[in-house]
Every structure is written in structure tokens, then in C-alpha cells.
Scaffold this motif. Structure first.
Motif, PDB file in Angstrom:
ATOM      1  N   THR A  41       0.833  -1.209   0.000  1.00 42.83           N
ATOM      2  CA  THR A  41       0.000   0.000   0.000  1.00 42.83           C
ATOM      3  C   THR A  41       0.860   1.249   0.000  1.00 42.83           C
ATOM      4  O   THR A  41       0.648   2.173  -0.802  1.00 42.83           O
ATOM      5  CB  THR A  41      -0.923   0.011   1.233  1.00 42.83           C
ATOM      6  OG1 THR A  41      -1.795  -1.128   1.185  1.00 42.83           O
ATOM      7  CG2 THR A  41      -1.762   1.284   1.262  1.00 42.83           C
ATOM      8  N   ILE A 282      -7.118   6.731   2.682  1.00 47.87           N
ATOM      9  CA  ILE A 282      -6.345   6.610   1.445  1.00 47.87           C
ATOM     10  C   ILE A 282      -4.992   5.974   1.738  1.00 47.87           C
ATOM     11  O   ILE A 282      -4.448   5.208   0.931  1.00 47.87           O
ATOM     12  CB  ILE A 282      -6.172   7.988   0.778  1.00 47.87           C
ATOM     13  CG1 ILE A 282      -7.517   8.475   0.243  1.00 47.87           C
ATOM     14  CG2 ILE A 282      -5.143   7.943  -0.351  1.00 47.87           C
ATOM     15  CD1 ILE A 282      -7.503   9.904  -0.263  1.00 47.87           C
ATOM     16  N   GLY A 300      -1.009   9.629   2.312  1.00 45.42           N
ATOM     17  CA  GLY A 300      -2.392  10.038   2.106  1.00 45.42           C
ATOM     18  C   GLY A 300      -2.558  11.540   2.201  1.00 45.42           C
ATOM     19  O   GLY A 300      -3.231  12.165   1.368  1.00 45.42           O
ATOM     20  N   ALA A 332     -10.926   4.198  -1.981  1.00 47.49           N
ATOM     21  CA  ALA A 332     -10.008   3.585  -1.009  1.00 47.49           C
ATOM     22  C   ALA A 332     -10.742   2.593  -0.119  1.00 47.49           C
ATOM     23  O   ALA A 332     -10.246   1.497   0.170  1.00 47.49           O
ATOM     24  CB  ALA A 332      -9.347   4.671  -0.162  1.00 47.49           C
ATOM     25  N   ASP A 336     -10.299  -1.540   0.054  1.00 44.74           N
ATOM     26  CA  ASP A 336     -10.080  -2.231   1.319  1.00 44.74           C
ATOM     27  C   ASP A 336     -11.052  -3.409   1.458  1.00 44.74           C
ATOM     28  O   ASP A 336     -10.673  -4.496   1.886  1.00 44.74           O
ATOM     29  CB  ASP A 336     -10.264  -1.254   2.483  1.00 44.74           C
ATOM     30  CG  ASP A 336     -10.154  -1.940   3.835  1.00 44.74           C
ATOM     31  OD1 ASP A 336      -9.098  -2.529   4.111  1.00 44.74           O
ATOM     32  OD2 ASP A 336     -11.127  -1.897   4.601  1.00 44.74           O
TER      33      ASP A 336
END
Length: 344
Positions: A41, A282, A300, A332, A336
Motif C-alpha cells: 500500500t 487513502i 495520504g 479507497a 479495502d
């Protein structure tokens, strides 16, 4: 005398040993894959940020100017500082909508004390204390009152906003001490002071979340509060700690904001809670809890601020930028959910 059984056992042990050695040769590759999976990520966000910088450097001749980058860093630092605390709260499975109001309250209380002759340091500590009290009130309502975090912090946000207008009569507070205002313009190694405050706090939060028991407790509570309780984790202590910590960081963000704009405004920090939550989400924080990182929150905040800054330079309508940011948050959260679905 060696029996056939002994020989067979020796052969088996040698095979196991050789297999272990052979398997160990694969470990570097496995470690690399594990590292990539763990930080995928953050690495993806870093690549996206670099892409934004490259695109905007070609799209606008003003993007890479010293003045613009300075403004970008200053704004990102304020959002980023608040996002650090929000990330910790989200990791526990909570949410805090009052952080923007806490930032405004801290700035206003500190400014009122400063203009009335209280030493700057003492005034700032007084403002931070007021913010932490709000965080503790949030924790009381959430843990003792069993009020959902969304509702509890929405209530405190509304009350704090009203309290700020009440004590200021909805008027700005100016005439702050030069020493305090100097911080808003100071540079160290050519970089705005706000950035250094952000980075110091980020390091502290990274250590807390990854190396200290308190941080590990946050992740455990986010994974399952009941399991955490049964394993001996004191839920009350940790819930109080995380909301007080979030309020403290929001307060520091409020002080940085006040020094930057050179005054305390009753509306200061309004909407900052949404930017902080967006930066955390984010950055990889899961609203289901137990997931999030300091580095992700930093990326983010930088991505959010870069989009806003770049959009302004390109003359994009501010309302359009809000739509884009809202879409990013939704995207975002959706990603997830997809990742968790695939994991199952």
C-alpha cells in the motif's frame, strides 16, 4: 554396530537437514515477497505521489516553484499531523469527527491566553490541555456510555464549535506574540518548520504503533475488542489513551495552523476532520480496524494536498476537487473491502 534402522534414521535426518538447507535458499525471495506484500500500500501510494508530481510539473510551470512547494508542505503538515491521531483511532475500530473542532479550540484557547499576557509556552500547553479534555470526553461517552464513536464525536464536534463561537463572540483573535508568529514563517535547512514538526511526530507515532505495547494494543482492539479483553488488555485505558492522543495531535495541528495564518479564527479547523480521515483511509487504514500505518497516513495527506494544490494551479473548480477527493475516499474504502474479501 549400526543397524539398518539406525542407518535409515541417519539418512532421514540428513534428508531433513538437506531439505532445510535447500529451503533456506528460497527464503530471500520469500522475504522479499513478504516485504512487498506488507508495504504494498505504501509503495503504491509513493508511486502515485511521484506520478502526480511529474504530471503537475509538466502541466503547470508554477508547481515546482519554491513558493508553491512551501505552501504545499505547510498545508500537508497540518492535515498530516491531525491524520496521525485519526489513524491511531481508526486502527482501534473507532472514528473521531471532532478533531477539526479540537484543532480550532486549541488555537483559540492558546491565542486568548497569549493576548492576555500568559507566556507563549504556557498558553500553548493550556490550549492543548483543553483539546485533550475533549478527547477524554469522547472516550467517556464511547466506553462508559456505549455511544457509537460516530455519534459521540459528532456531538462533541457540534458542542465544541458552539463553545468556540461563544467564548470568542464569533470574532477573530489577533495580536499574537512575535515569537509564536515567527514559527509560522521559520525554516530549517530551507524547509518550513511545519514539516519538521510533522516528521518528529510521525517518528514518535511510528515507534508507538510498531514498537510499544500501547500501539500493539490498538491493533488488537481493532481486530476484536472482546478477544483483546479476554487476553488481558484493559479496554478502558486504551480507549481513553487513543482518543486523548488523537485530540493532542489535533491540538498540535491547530497550533501549527494558528501560527501559519497569524490569528485564531472561530471557524479554524472546520472540515479538517474529513481531510484527516480521508488521508488515513487513502493511506491504507481500514474503517473495520486493525489496519493502518504512519507512512500510509503521510502519503495520504501528501496526495490529498497535492490534488488540491495542483487543481488550484490548473484552475479547476474547487467544488470539482471536492468531488474528486470524495471519490478517492470511496475508492479507497472499496479497495479495502475487496482486499479483505480476497483474503477470505
Amino acid at each position: 554396530m549400526t543397524t539398518p534402522a539406525d542407518a535409515s534414521r541417519d539418512t532421514t535426518q540428513k534428508g531433513v537437514t538437506q531439505g532445510a538447507k535447500a529451503g533456506s535458499s528460497d527464503r530471500p525471495g520469500q522475504s522479499s515477497f513478504s516485504a512487498w506484500h506488507r508495504y504494498s500500500t505504501e509503495l503504491t501510494l509513493g508511486a502515485i505521489l511521484v506520478a502526480f508530481f511529474v504530471i503537475l510539473s509538466f502541466a503547470s510551470p508554477y508547481f515546482f516553484t519554491e513558493g508553491n512547494l512551501s505552501n504545499l508542505v505547510k498545508q500537508a503538515a497540518i492535515n498530516g499531523i491531525i491524520a496521525l491521531g485519526v489513524t491511531a483511532i481508526i486502527i482501534t475500530g473507532g472514528i473521531d469527527l471532532s478533531v477539526g473542532a479540537v484543532a480550532g479550540l486549541t488555537g483559540v484557547i492558546s491565542a486568548m491566553l497569549m493576548v492576555n499576557g500568559v507566556p507563549t509556552i504556557v498558553a500553548c500547553l493550556g490550549g492543548l490541555l483543553a483539546g485533550v479534555i475533549v478527547g477524554v470526553i469522547n472516550a467517556v461517552m464511547i466506553y462508559e456510555g456505549r455511544i457509537p464513536p460516530f455519534i459521540a464525536t459528532l456531538a462533541t464536534m457540534t458542542m465544541v464549535r458552539g463553545f468556540i463561537k461563544l467564548i470568542t463572540d464569533a470574532a477573530m483573535i489577533t495580536g499574537l506574540p512575535d515569537g509564536f508568529l515567527h514559527f509560522g514563517e521559520a525554516r530549517y535547512l530551507g524547509i518550513p518548520s511545519q514539516f519538521w514538526v510533522w516528521m518528529v511526530l510521525a517518528v514518535i507515532m511510528a515507534v508507538l504503533l510498531t514498537r510499544m505495547r500501547l500501539g500493539r494494543n490498538f491493533y488488537a482492539i481493532g481486530a476484536s475488542a472482546e478477544v483483546a479483553r479476554l487476553s488481558g488488555i484493559n479496554l478502558r485505558t486504551n480507549i481513553y489513551a487513543v482518543y486523548a492522543l488523537g485530540a493532542l495531535l489535533a491540538g498540535i495541528g491547530g497550533l501549527v495552523l494558528t501560527a501559519r495564518v497569524r490569528m485564531a479564527e472561530p471557524t479554524a479547523g472546520m472540515g479538517y476532520e474529513l481531510y484527516a480521515i480521508a488521508a488515513a483511509v487513502i493511506g491504507g487504514a481500514s474503517l473495520n480496524g486493525a489496519q493502518g500505518s504512519v507512512l500510509g497516513a503521510i502519503f495520504g495527506a501528501l496526495i490529498m494536498t497535492t490534488i488540491s494544490n495542483g487543481g488550484n494551479l490548473l484552475g479547476i473548480n474547487a467544488f470539482t476537487l471536492e468531488i474528486v477527493i470524495g471519490a478517492l475516499i470511496a475508492g479507497a474504502v472499496w479497495l479495502d473491502k475487496v482486499r479483505k474479501g480476497n483474503a477470505r
